[in-house]
Design an enzyme around this catalytic site. Structure first.
Site, PDB file in Angstrom:
ATOM      1  N   HIS A 111       0.847  -1.204   0.000  1.00  0.00           N
ATOM      2  CA  HIS A 111       0.000   0.000   0.000  1.00  0.00           C
ATOM      3  C   HIS A 111       0.873   1.241   0.000  1.00  0.00           C
ATOM      4  O   HIS A 111       2.097   1.154   0.161  1.00  0.00           O
ATOM      5  CB  HIS A 111      -0.975  -0.005   1.186  1.00  0.00           C
ATOM      6  CG  HIS A 111      -0.312   0.078   2.525  1.00  0.00           C
ATOM      7  ND1 HIS A 111       0.371  -0.992   3.087  1.00  0.00           N
ATOM      8  CD2 HIS A 111      -0.209   1.088   3.418  1.00  0.00           C
ATOM      9  CE1 HIS A 111       0.853  -0.634   4.269  1.00  0.00           C
ATOM     10  NE2 HIS A 111       0.515   0.617   4.498  1.00  0.00           N
ATOM     11  N   ASP A 234       1.238  -8.474  10.541  1.00  0.00           N
ATOM     12  CA  ASP A 234       1.384  -7.147  11.164  1.00  0.00           C
ATOM     13  C   ASP A 234       1.236  -7.169  12.694  1.00  0.00           C
ATOM     14  O   ASP A 234       0.260  -7.686  13.222  1.00  0.00           O
ATOM     15  CB  ASP A 234       0.277  -6.262  10.539  1.00  0.00           C
ATOM     16  CG  ASP A 234       0.246  -4.843  11.069  1.00  0.00           C
ATOM     17  OD1 ASP A 234       1.220  -4.401  11.696  1.00  0.00           O
ATOM     18  OD2 ASP A 234      -0.786  -4.166  10.817  1.00  0.00           O
ATOM     19  N   HIS A 407      -4.696  -0.814  12.109  1.00  0.00           N
ATOM     20  CA  HIS A 407      -4.052  -2.110  12.344  1.00  0.00           C
ATOM     21  C   HIS A 407      -4.890  -3.043  13.215  1.00  0.00           C
ATOM     22  O   HIS A 407      -5.658  -2.598  14.065  1.00  0.00           O
ATOM     23  CB  HIS A 407      -2.700  -1.880  13.012  1.00  0.00           C
ATOM     24  CG  HIS A 407      -1.794  -1.008  12.207  1.00  0.00           C
ATOM     25  ND1 HIS A 407      -0.965  -1.495  11.245  1.00  0.00           N
ATOM     26  CD2 HIS A 407      -1.632   0.344  12.204  1.00  0.00           C
ATOM     27  CE1 HIS A 407      -0.298  -0.486  10.681  1.00  0.00           C
ATOM     28  NE2 HIS A 407      -0.690   0.645  11.251  1.00  0.00           N
TER      29      HIS A 407
END
Lengths: 596, 596
Positions: A111, A234, A407
């Protein structure tokens, strides 16, 4: 006549410098280990390695190699902490790739945020201008950033569609759209000869996102029975319990706030948070408000996202400051940068009455639609204080749900793991604490402890054909490359140490001219200082330093070169001690001996 | 021959310096206003004023004056933020008191924390050595700190009992014990000729506190019908909803943690958090554990509190590192400083394997029993990373209730207001944001908006005999006095600005020797730089700078003094531009012209 003591000193310290080029936070253990040679990875083994992103938030760049083929996911930068004085940002060290440029089959960018694209203009020349793939908006952001730099290589940026597959050497890549806070965020499915790897990029689950941000949960669910070898996921918010809140909730709060506000609204957020900017525009249009966009990077991002069709607004919604007067206060929204209290950003200039087009007035509502990045707490506090002083209403995310992070939190992570059901789990992206907490979450979901790896930057994970994995014993030798102005990598540990010392107690230059024929001091030593003390009010101290220098010089014979450097050291030592005794301060003392 | 350009520069800027002595965060509006003369306060009017504590956390020093009599509550210091490079701490400016020393009838200190006692040794000489009153432990802490400084005045410290009353001029003071996180914390009831003022100091409500920390709620309740004129109340945690958690809860968490831990426990907290240290010792004794106390300030505080009977432990509970080996790991507790990630404090040394007596080993549990002070987030994060790398279990206050703050949260504030029922409400202690949020809480409880005041530092509140209050139109002119090493107030805005510039891009000194008889440059200019660039790798740049300097000098006649300073400016300007163009950096350029 060359008294360039800085060069002398650097010369002396060349070997020391090699070490100090590493950032101070890294452990020392790596020096002792053998260095891993990327050119000789074990045959028929998938090797993954991080050039960054495993010990910090930023400089994300993870590579996968199988025999001769290498791919990378992302090339990010990190903004420095307060100890890296004057450094603009940090980029990954690609030295271990030297000689392997031709083996790089391609780089996929998940991204368009700087911690994933930021290092591209600095590194592509050195990497032999590899092909860089990404979704439409991502490639748009990369191209935009590229314009700001002088890069030799002809851009090799290739736009793909979310349903495309890519064949990069032995690797087959396919993609999953992910919720984040910029459109066109994606996860990567990497099919390798030893098995399937899922690499999440930045992600969260948001069942009610804003436009272009829906997670393709069906693709994720389909992985459940596909025997995923490893999930690289992540960790950025792995320290936070619960679920990430939905953008729909944020939109509702923004709507409530915008509806109730009796005056103007000034809303600060990250320039890159395009989904938030879309919400602000959408709600403004619903309520008949006009939006001023302020801040160079935000304007750029809005322009490009609009051009590519990712940010929608009606003609006339976006206005300039000069047209504000044509609308009542309660029809005005200013969306701007600077919610982190950055010195010269829009919101700080507004708060300090230094903005050219807008002044805070009673009745204004100032909204912080962002979290506070660790380390910025005091600047944000000062910004809020200034706004309160001007009688603004101040709203932040602790008072209302006007910000959602991008996130996965702990419960989101559990969902992803349960859906994908991987054999191995590799927390990525974050400080070591984040990775460890992510690992703990994975363990709670039932992944075997021995199947969870939290490699440091430069450590390598090896997967063989028998679905076994281990961390390699040796590791890559990596520096963090500091970018300062136009210089890349020329700010070393010594330079940073000097900046640190001068930042605390300033410096004092003592220039003594010595007659070559007699060895006598000519006139008085000259003393210049900066950042040490308010000298005009301390003439006595300056005189005493001068006297002390004369004493030190009196008993010395400066005429042989060796002796000259001895005298310099002596002056430095004597004066440093003398000043500390008198003031309890440690300015940098720089003696200069001129021969005439 | 005097090329002391620093002095010249300072001379030029003396008028500017007056302004920049103020910290940069202050608004500029105060300069325009008339300065209030404390010698001429309105007759029969109670005037209160803050010399600090109304725009920051720290330097708490609030004065009350009625006709000729002045009292102060507290004399604190503030630790500087990252912009005040090298500054040790900040103390209040007592300039407005000049000539009023004899009017100071006494100073009461509410408790022994540095933000309430820290400025005492620096200021008492200048204030004419006034009497300083406090409870036993508070006076003990003040005396201890006094030993570290050279103070001329003979100590004039008077220990009082919580049930004593003090007559200081027209003021009658009585006291209420308050829960905080150090024993002997107190609120003050000030009976003045115009009415009763309650000044809270730092407080919270804790119905189940540790020893010596019970709030005397009966005394507070008794005020309800006494027509309290004004309540001056702590705002430190006014940004937080709900009630402060009780120390009993914290004690339970510590007990749970200590019981479960299979290895050693290393618990970091504030050195001044005596109630926490007491809990750690108490629980350790219950479980048969031994406690090592580490960190100079913590050791000092424990010693003094123990000596005065405020910290209790059995013989043999406190041990030294050298005796650790005599007990199994699960019987060892290390209580230490450094939970904020401070560079040289105990916990950081332990985490970095730099501590002489202890190394982290697998199985150790490291507990952060403190909140993170805003601004310290990144250092604490690094500390946690290091600990995780050494395989310690890390526990912080977001994971368990192992820390309780010392300050009233929003619901506690409401309780205090409801109990005391004052006419006027004055939020004190905190940033302007804190004060405003405290004011909002008060408004919610029903205090009239016009009866709530949030004065800035230097603003004055006047109460007349008719129970009317207003903020005075003029204000005191205050600087924040910066303490750096032994220097008080000699670090000015210029010095800080220089430190800042050097911290970002370093500096470069250019020394040119010029033959007086001909005006020619002798030899090459000497160039010294620090913190700018790694010079050995940039010899070309250094040479180019030298060439540029020669060009600038060639066309000039340096022999008249005016011209000499012109040349210096010219060199500075040319080289600054040249360096920026080449490197995009802005080091401080210091040209020196030597005449021979």
């Amino acid at each position: 006549m060359d008294t360039n003591s800085s060069q002398n000193r650097n010369q002396k310290n060349i070997s020391e410098n090699k070490k100090t080029l590493r950032r101070p936070t890294k452990g020392k253990s790596s020096y002792k280990r053998k260095i891993y040679d990327l050119r000789n990875t074990p045959k028929d083994t998938l090797v993954s390695f991080s050039l960054g992103g495993q010990e910090e938030v930023g400089i994300n760049m993870i590579g996968y190699k199988y025999n001769d083929d290498i791919i990378f996911i992302d090339m990010g930068l990190e903004f420095p902490d307060e100890e890296m004085l004057g450094v603009d940002y940090i980029i990954p060290d690609i030295t271990p790739l030297r000689g392997l440029e031709k083996n790089i089959k391609g780089i996929y960018i998940t991204h368009g945020h700087y911690d994933h694209i930021g290092a591209i203009p600095h590194l592509i020349d050195k990497l032999g201008n590899p092909k860089i793939y990404g979704l439409k908006l991502t490639i748009g952001m990369i191209k935009k950033r590229q314009e700001e730099f002088r890069v030799k290589s002809k851009p090799n940026f290739i736009e793909i569609d979310i349903d495309d597959t890519l064949k990069l050497g032995v690797f087959k890549l396919s993609f999953i759209r992910a919720s984040h806070n910029i459109p066109d965020s994606s996860m990567v499915i990497i099919d390798s000869p030893v098995g399937k790897i899922i690499h999440t990029g930045d992600y969260k689950f948001d069942m009610t996102p804003v436009d272009f941000n829906e997670t393709e949960i069906h693709k994720i669910a389909a992985l459940h029975n596909q025997k995923v070898l490893a999930l690289y996921a992540d960790s950025t918010n792995a320290d936070q319990p619960g679920h990430q809140i939905s953008e729909l909730k944020v939109e509702k709060s923004i709507r409530e706030l915008f509806t109730k506000a009796e005056g103007r609204i000034i809303i600060g957020t990250f320039a890159s948070l395009l989904s938030r900017i879309q919400q602000i525009i959408k709600v403004s249009e619903e309520l008949g408000k006009k939006v001023v966009i302020d801040g160079r990077s935000m304007k750029n991002n809005v322009a490009i996202a609009h051009e590519l069709g990712y940010l929608k607004y009606k003609r006339g919604t976006i206005i300039e400051y000069k047209d504000m007067g044509r609308y009542p206060d309660n029809k005005i929204v200013v969306a701007c940068t600077g919610a982190q209290g950055e010195d010269r950003a829009v919101l700080m200039r507004i708060a300090n009455n230094e903005h050219r087009q807008i002044r805070i007035q009673k009745g204004d509502t100032v909204v912080f639609s962002s979290s506070v990045i660790p380390g910025n707490e005091r600047s944000v506090q000062k910004l809020r204080d200034s706004l309160y002083k001007h009688h603004a209403n101040v709203i932040n995310y602790t008072m209302m749900d006007i910000h959602a992070g991008g996130h996965a939190k702990q419960e989101d992570i559990k969902l992803l793991i349960k859906l994908i059901n991987p054999k191995f789990y590799v927390p990525i992206y974050g400080t070591h604490t984040h990775l460890k907490l992510n690992a703990e979450v994975a363990e709670e979901t039932g992944i075997l402890k021995e199947n969870i790896f939290t490699p440091f930057n430069g450590q390598l994970l090896e997967f063989n054909k028998r679905e076994e994995a281990k961390i390699a014993e040796s590791k890559l030798y990596l520096n963090n490359i500091l970018v300062d102005g136009l210089g890349i990598g020329d700010v070393s540990g010594i330079v940073l140490r000097d900046r640190k010392q001068m930042s605390e107690h300033g410096m004092i230059v003592i220039i003594s001219t010595i007659k070559m024929s007699t060895g006598d001091l000519v006139g008085n030593p000259d003393i210049i200082s900066r950042g040490f003390i308010y000298m005009n009010a301390n003439k006595k101290l300056v005189e005493d330093i001068r006297t002390k220098v004369k004493e030190t010089l009196k008993d010395s014979d400066p005429l042989t070169p060796a002796n000259q450097s001895y005298i310099k050291d002596k002056v430095r030592e004597d004066i440093t001690k003398f000043i500390y005794k008198r003031t309890h301060r440690n300015p940098m003392v720089l003696p200069v001996i001129l021969l005439m």
